[in-house]
Write a protein that holds these residues in place. Structure first.
Motif, PDB file in Angstrom:
ATOM      1  N   ASN A 100     -12.776  48.040   2.636  1.00 47.87           N
ATOM      2  CA  ASN A 100     -11.783  47.184   2.296  1.00 47.87           C
ATOM      3  C   ASN A 100     -10.643  47.281   3.036  1.00 47.87           C
ATOM      4  O   ASN A 100     -10.180  46.178   3.259  1.00 47.87           O
ATOM      5  CB  ASN A 100     -11.322  47.645   0.838  1.00 47.87           C
ATOM      6  CG  ASN A 100     -12.331  47.052  -0.271  1.00 47.87           C
ATOM      7  OD1 ASN A 100     -13.331  46.552   0.246  1.00 47.87           O
ATOM      8  ND2 ASN A 100     -12.103  47.150  -1.372  1.00 47.87           N
ATOM      9  N   SER A 101     -10.493  48.392   3.591  1.00 48.15           N
ATOM     10  CA  SER A 101      -9.155  48.501   4.574  1.00 48.15           C
ATOM     11  C   SER A 101      -9.289  47.688   5.958  1.00 48.15           C
ATOM     12  O   SER A 101      -8.619  47.097   6.424  1.00 48.15           O
ATOM     13  CB  SER A 101      -8.572  49.958   4.865  1.00 48.15           C
ATOM     14  OG  SER A 101      -8.315  50.522   3.438  1.00 48.15           O
ATOM     15  N   GLU A 102     -10.542  48.010   6.253  1.00 47.90           N
ATOM     16  CA  GLU A 102     -11.058  47.490   7.691  1.00 47.90           C
ATOM     17  C   GLU A 102     -11.095  45.956   7.592  1.00 47.90           C
ATOM     18  O   GLU A 102     -10.622  45.104   8.581  1.00 47.90           O
ATOM     19  CB  GLU A 102     -12.362  48.185   8.135  1.00 47.90           C
ATOM     20  CG  GLU A 102     -12.217  49.382   8.544  1.00 47.90           C
ATOM     21  CD  GLU A 102     -13.614  50.056   8.663  1.00 47.90           C
ATOM     22  OE1 GLU A 102     -13.852  50.957   9.587  1.00 47.90           O
ATOM     23  OE2 GLU A 102     -14.719  49.461   8.127  1.00 47.90           O
ATOM     24  N   SER A 120      -4.031  41.236   2.199  1.00 47.89           N
ATOM     25  CA  SER A 120      -3.876  42.657   1.643  1.00 47.89           C
ATOM     26  C   SER A 120      -4.993  43.568   1.230  1.00 47.89           C
ATOM     27  O   SER A 120      -6.016  42.887   1.108  1.00 47.89           O
ATOM     28  CB  SER A 120      -2.756  42.337   0.859  1.00 47.89           C
ATOM     29  OG  SER A 120      -3.215  41.905  -0.227  1.00 47.89           O
ATOM     30  N   HIS A 121      -4.941  44.725   1.038  1.00 48.45           N
ATOM     31  CA  HIS A 121      -6.047  45.508   0.571  1.00 48.45           C
ATOM     32  C   HIS A 121      -6.426  45.119  -0.941  1.00 48.45           C
ATOM     33  O   HIS A 121      -7.586  44.876  -1.312  1.00 48.45           O
ATOM     34  CB  HIS A 121      -5.646  47.026   0.566  1.00 48.45           C
ATOM     35  CG  HIS A 121      -6.872  47.891   0.022  1.00 48.45           C
ATOM     36  ND1 HIS A 121      -7.086  48.216  -1.271  1.00 48.45           N
ATOM     37  CD2 HIS A 121      -7.642  48.609   0.795  1.00 48.45           C
ATOM     38  CE1 HIS A 121      -8.078  48.948  -1.339  1.00 48.45           C
ATOM     39  NE2 HIS A 121      -8.427  49.073  -0.090  1.00 48.45           N
TER      40      HIS A 121
END
Length: 219
Positions: free
Chosen positions: A175-177, A185-186
């Motif tokens: 998700n961060s990538e 945003s995350h």
């Protein structure tokens, strides 16, 4: 305090099995519910002990890890069990079948202990765990076999943005990538992932990856 996550360890090599169990039992939030060395025993023990997670080897005697996973985690099971499959690069031809069988994720056998522990906790919480490196190997090596040529993105009930997120999931991104690539945003990524799973009636990210392969979204 909440009860520890109960883990069944299944590997036909006693040394590996003991090592995994030792690492798991050393954690205050995890506990080994049982051990076994073949898939048939894994199925029997899992149905009797009801562990939260089964750490499953692939190549084993009596019944291999793929079929054992299908019996434990498949959609037709009476009480589906979360399965974390362990594999090695020279066995990565089995990874796709493990995912189709219902595994909640997979790791490499040479992964460091902290990644194994993270994987168990992730799967226990109901999330999926995909090793990005293995996922990318799968894309390159098996996409042609997995993908039916007659299906395409036009048949998928997702918005263009949701399709974009699904493709990135299939590329093995976290998700961060995904948030970094799309400059969002995350939390927004989490919302997109939840919508994708709901719209496509998928259990988790692993099933989303298989879905993307089968519908030709991975190039």
């Amino acid at each position: 305090m909440s009860a520890p996550v109960r883990v069944l360890v299944c590997d036909d090599q006693a040394l590996i099995r003991t090592g995994l169990s030792t690492i798991i039992d050393a954690q205050p939030d995890l506990a080994v519910a049982g051990e076994c060395g073949d898939g048939r025993t894994a199925v029997e023990l899992a149905r009797r002990l009801r562990p939260d997670v089964v750490v499953m080897d692939v190549r084993m005697p009596v019944l291999d890890g793929i079929e054992a996973t299908r019996l434990l985690a498949g959609a037709g099971g009476e009480h589906p069990v979360k399965v974390l499959v362990v594999t090695t690069f020279n066995l990565d031809e089995y990874v796709y079948e493990a995912l189709r069988a219902g595994a909640s994720g997979f790791l490499l056998k040479d992964a460091p202990p902290d990644r194994l522990l993270h994987g168990i906790r992730t799967v226990a919480m109901g999330s999926a765990l995909l090793d990005p490196e293995v996922t990318r190997r799968l894309v390159g090596r098996y996409a042609a076999r997995i993908r039916p040529a007659e299906r395409g993105a036009q048949d998928i009930p997702l918005t263009p943005r949701e399709l974009e997120v699904l493709r990135l999931i299939a590329d093995g991104m976290s998700n961060s990538e995904i948030a970094a690539v799309l400059v969002i945003s995350h939390e927004t990524v989490k919302t997109f992932v939840s919508r994708i799973l709901t719209k496509l009636d998928l259990r988790d990210r692993v099933q989303a990856v298989v879905y993307a392969y089968r519908h030709g979204l991975v190039t």
